[in-house]
Design a protein around this motif. Sequence first.
Motif, PDB file in Angstrom:
ATOM      1  N   ASN A  66       0.837  -1.195   0.000  1.00 33.15           N
ATOM      2  CA  ASN A  66       0.000   0.000   0.000  1.00 33.15           C
ATOM      3  C   ASN A  66       0.879   1.254   0.000  1.00 33.15           C
ATOM      4  OD1 ASN A  66      -2.480  -1.483   0.205  1.00 33.15           O
ATOM      5  ND2 ASN A  66      -2.039  -1.787   2.374  1.00 33.15           N
ATOM      6  N   PRO A  67       1.353   1.688  -1.170  1.00 37.56           N
ATOM      7  CA  PRO A  67       2.163   2.905  -1.220  1.00 37.56           C
ATOM      8  C   PRO A  67       1.308   4.156  -1.038  1.00 37.56           C
ATOM      9  CG  PRO A  67       1.820   2.055  -3.437  1.00 37.56           C
ATOM     10  CD  PRO A  67       1.203   1.055  -2.500  1.00 37.56           C
ATOM     11  N   VAL A  68       1.819   5.087  -0.251  1.00 37.05           N
ATOM     12  CA  VAL A  68       1.187   6.392  -0.044  1.00 37.05           C
ATOM     13  C   VAL A  68       2.248   7.436  -0.354  1.00 37.05           C
ATOM     14  CG1 VAL A  68       0.094   7.940   1.619  1.00 37.05           C
ATOM     15  CG2 VAL A  68      -0.325   5.471   1.755  1.00 37.05           C
ATOM     16  N   ILE A  69       1.950   8.351  -1.283  1.00 32.32           N
ATOM     17  CA  ILE A  69       2.937   9.317  -1.747  1.00 32.32           C
ATOM     18  C   ILE A  69       2.677  10.685  -1.118  1.00 32.32           C
ATOM     19  CG2 ILE A  69       4.061  10.298  -3.782  1.00 32.32           C
ATOM     20  CD1 ILE A  69       3.889   7.171  -3.673  1.00 32.32           C
ATOM     21  N   ASN A 114       0.726  18.009  -8.117  1.00 33.83           N
ATOM     22  CA  ASN A 114      -0.059  16.864  -7.660  1.00 33.83           C
ATOM     23  C   ASN A 114      -0.704  16.138  -8.828  1.00 33.83           C
ATOM     24  OD1 ASN A 114      -2.849  15.725  -6.520  1.00 33.83           O
ATOM     25  ND2 ASN A 114      -1.373  15.763  -4.838  1.00 33.83           N
ATOM     26  N   LYS A 115      -1.317  16.884  -9.723  1.00 29.48           N
ATOM     27  CA  LYS A 115      -2.035  16.248 -10.829  1.00 29.48           C
ATOM     28  C   LYS A 115      -1.086  15.646 -11.861  1.00 29.48           C
ATOM     29  CE  LYS A 115      -5.587  17.301  -8.612  1.00 29.48           C
ATOM     30  NZ  LYS A 115      -6.017  16.284  -7.613  1.00 29.48           N
ATOM     31  N   GLU A 116       0.114  16.211 -11.985  1.00 32.02           N
ATOM     32  CA  GLU A 116       1.100  15.601 -12.871  1.00 32.02           C
ATOM     33  C   GLU A 116       1.508  14.218 -12.347  1.00 32.02           C
ATOM     34  OE1 GLU A 116       5.491  16.477 -14.862  1.00 32.02           O
ATOM     35  OE2 GLU A 116       4.944  17.431 -12.978  1.00 32.02           O
ATOM     36  N   ILE A 117       1.730  14.118 -11.033  1.00 30.75           N
ATOM     37  CA  ILE A 117       2.103  12.830 -10.444  1.00 30.75           C
ATOM     38  C   ILE A 117       0.964  11.828 -10.584  1.00 30.75           C
ATOM     39  CG2 ILE A 117       2.798  11.661  -8.308  1.00 30.75           C
ATOM     40  CD1 ILE A 117       3.961  14.424  -7.417  1.00 30.75           C
ATOM     41  N   VAL A 118      -0.248  12.276 -10.279  1.00 32.15           N
ATOM     42  CA  VAL A 118      -1.423  11.412 -10.408  1.00 32.15           C
ATOM     43  C   VAL A 118      -1.540  10.881 -11.836  1.00 32.15           C
ATOM     44  CG1 VAL A 118      -3.955  11.423 -10.452  1.00 32.15           C
ATOM     45  CG2 VAL A 118      -2.730  12.401  -8.501  1.00 32.15           C
ATOM     46  N   GLY A 126      -1.695   2.460 -12.738  1.00 28.92           N
ATOM     47  CA  GLY A 126      -2.202   2.563 -11.377  1.00 28.92           C
ATOM     48  C   GLY A 126      -3.507   3.326 -11.322  1.00 28.92           C
ATOM     49  N   LYS A 127      -4.040   3.448 -10.115  1.00 27.06           N
ATOM     50  CA  LYS A 127      -5.248   4.248  -9.876  1.00 27.06           C
ATOM     51  C   LYS A 127      -4.912   5.240  -8.761  1.00 27.06           C
ATOM     52  CE  LYS A 127      -8.298   1.093  -8.902  1.00 27.06           C
ATOM     53  NZ  LYS A 127      -9.648   0.548  -8.598  1.00 27.06           N
ATOM     54  N   ALA A 128      -4.379   6.382  -9.161  1.00 24.45           N
ATOM     55  CA  ALA A 128      -3.946   7.377  -8.183  1.00 24.45           C
ATOM     56  C   ALA A 128      -5.028   8.425  -7.967  1.00 24.45           C
ATOM     57  CB  ALA A 128      -2.653   8.050  -8.651  1.00 24.45           C
ATOM     58  N   VAL A 129      -5.082   8.941  -6.746  1.00 31.20           N
ATOM     59  CA  VAL A 129      -6.013  10.006  -6.391  1.00 31.20           C
ATOM     60  C   VAL A 129      -5.223  11.117  -5.704  1.00 31.20           C
ATOM     61  CG1 VAL A 129      -7.995  10.657  -4.977  1.00 31.20           C
ATOM     62  CG2 VAL A 129      -7.978   8.449  -6.142  1.00 31.20           C
ATOM     63  N   GLY A 130      -5.369  12.346  -6.197  1.00 29.05           N
ATOM     64  CA  GLY A 130      -4.643  13.470  -5.634  1.00 29.05           C
ATOM     65  C   GLY A 130      -5.403  14.151  -4.513  1.00 29.05           C
ATOM     66  N   PHE A 180      -6.743   2.258  -4.518  1.00 28.87           N
ATOM     67  CA  PHE A 180      -6.258   3.522  -5.041  1.00 28.87           C
ATOM     68  C   PHE A 180      -4.913   3.864  -4.384  1.00 28.87           C
ATOM     69  CE2 PHE A 180     -10.831   3.934  -5.802  1.00 28.87           C
ATOM     70  CZ  PHE A 180     -10.840   4.401  -7.112  1.00 28.87           C
ATOM     71  N   ILE A 181      -4.148   4.684  -5.054  1.00 27.19           N
ATOM     72  CA  ILE A 181      -2.857   5.142  -4.538  1.00 27.19           C
ATOM     73  C   ILE A 181      -2.990   6.622  -4.166  1.00 27.19           C
ATOM     74  CG2 ILE A 181      -0.417   5.519  -5.069  1.00 27.19           C
ATOM     75  CD1 ILE A 181      -0.718   3.233  -7.174  1.00 27.19           C
ATOM     76  N   PRO A 182      -2.972   6.967  -2.878  1.00 28.51           N
ATOM     77  CA  PRO A 182      -3.086   8.374  -2.478  1.00 28.51           C
ATOM     78  C   PRO A 182      -1.810   9.147  -2.811  1.00 28.51           C
ATOM     79  CG  PRO A 182      -3.638   6.866  -0.666  1.00 28.51           C
ATOM     80  CD  PRO A 182      -2.946   6.060  -1.711  1.00 28.51           C
ATOM     81  N   VAL A 183      -1.991  10.338  -3.375  1.00 24.65           N
ATOM     82  CA  VAL A 183      -0.881  11.248  -3.671  1.00 24.65           C
ATOM     83  C   VAL A 183      -1.203  12.558  -2.959  1.00 24.65           C
ATOM     84  CG1 VAL A 183       0.419  12.439  -5.463  1.00 24.65           C
ATOM     85  CG2 VAL A 183      -0.491  10.144  -5.907  1.00 24.65           C
ATOM     86  N   ILE A 184      -0.408  12.904  -1.949  1.00 23.41           N
ATOM     87  CA  ILE A 184      -0.784  13.962  -1.009  1.00 23.41           C
ATOM     88  C   ILE A 184       0.164  15.147  -1.085  1.00 23.41           C
ATOM     89  CG2 ILE A 184      -1.171  14.477   1.436  1.00 23.41           C
ATOM     90  CD1 ILE A 184      -1.670  11.399   1.766  1.00 23.41           C
ATOM     91  N   ALA A 185      -0.411  16.335  -1.269  1.00 21.36           N
ATOM     92  CA  ALA A 185       0.354  17.575  -1.214  1.00 21.36           C
ATOM     93  C   ALA A 185       0.409  18.059   0.233  1.00 21.36           C
ATOM     94  CB  ALA A 185      -0.292  18.637  -2.104  1.00 21.36           C
TER      95      ALA A 185
END
Length: 300
Positions: A66-69, A114-118, A126-130, A180-185
């Motif tokens: 479970n990666p969290v960015i 954030n949206k570039e990484i997502v 993957g299924k990333a969510v910013g 989903f993969i969370p991508v957090i600012a």
Amino acid sequence: MDEPSSPVSHYSPADKAQILSEALPFIQRFFDKTIVIKYGGNAMTDATLKAGFASDVVLLKLVGMNPVIVHGGGPQIGELLQRVGKQSEFVQGMRVTDRETMDVVEMVLGGLVNKEIVNLINQHGGKAVGLTGKDGAMIRARKLFIDDREHAGNKLDIGSVGEVVCVDPELVELLDSRDFIPVIAPVGVGADGESYNINADLVAGKLAETLHAEKLILMTNTSGVLDRQGQLLTGLTAPRVHDLIVDGTIYGGMLPKVQCALESVRNGVQTAHIIDGRVKHALLLEVLTRDGVGTLIRRN
């Protein structure tokens, strides 16, 4: 049409099998474990490294982790400020953040970066969510005052720069449970609703503690913690790290990263890693191989 070329195409079938078999015990050990990754430095600006990072994150998710960015974006903030005619100002390495600068910080961190990484993670399967820390009031913050080094006892106000009060893990845990993969600012929210710019390393560390993460991984532009001869140190315990700080081996810009890693393992994270984001696929090498590519820190 021919299959796309592979970066490991020059290895023999036996070599490839050996590589995969070496990864298996790590996949088994870290299955369903949370790995919080602070993403920054060259890995965020070099096109090849960005693609490698995205594919690494997707692979970790696909094999059951479970990666969290948590990402930074200092250079991108500085670039946009310059474009709008505003000079960046720093005090003790922290950006002075007035209201106008905070608007740019939110625009860059919560939007552009954030949206570039997502998008990059999604392009790699993957299924990333910013998110920012304001979503669901996930990261509660308060204003950070820093010590005035020229006037002992005084505190400096550098604007909308914050420190983490607490983290609500519910939203991240929900996203993890749905693959989903969370991508957090690293933007937090105060009790009064004000936005705060927070150091991404600190957000990653607090998030790792709250999620009871298996690993906290800090990606940097250095090889890791080095001894006085410039050799990489790894397998460090908390007491050993303390000694290296006291004797001056760890100093300067590495000091806050090491202190962040140290605090996380003292507060329940199993291991913290400071790795070289300039190395292609550094994330996979650190998590799925015996030797890794950085400094590992554990409690004892």
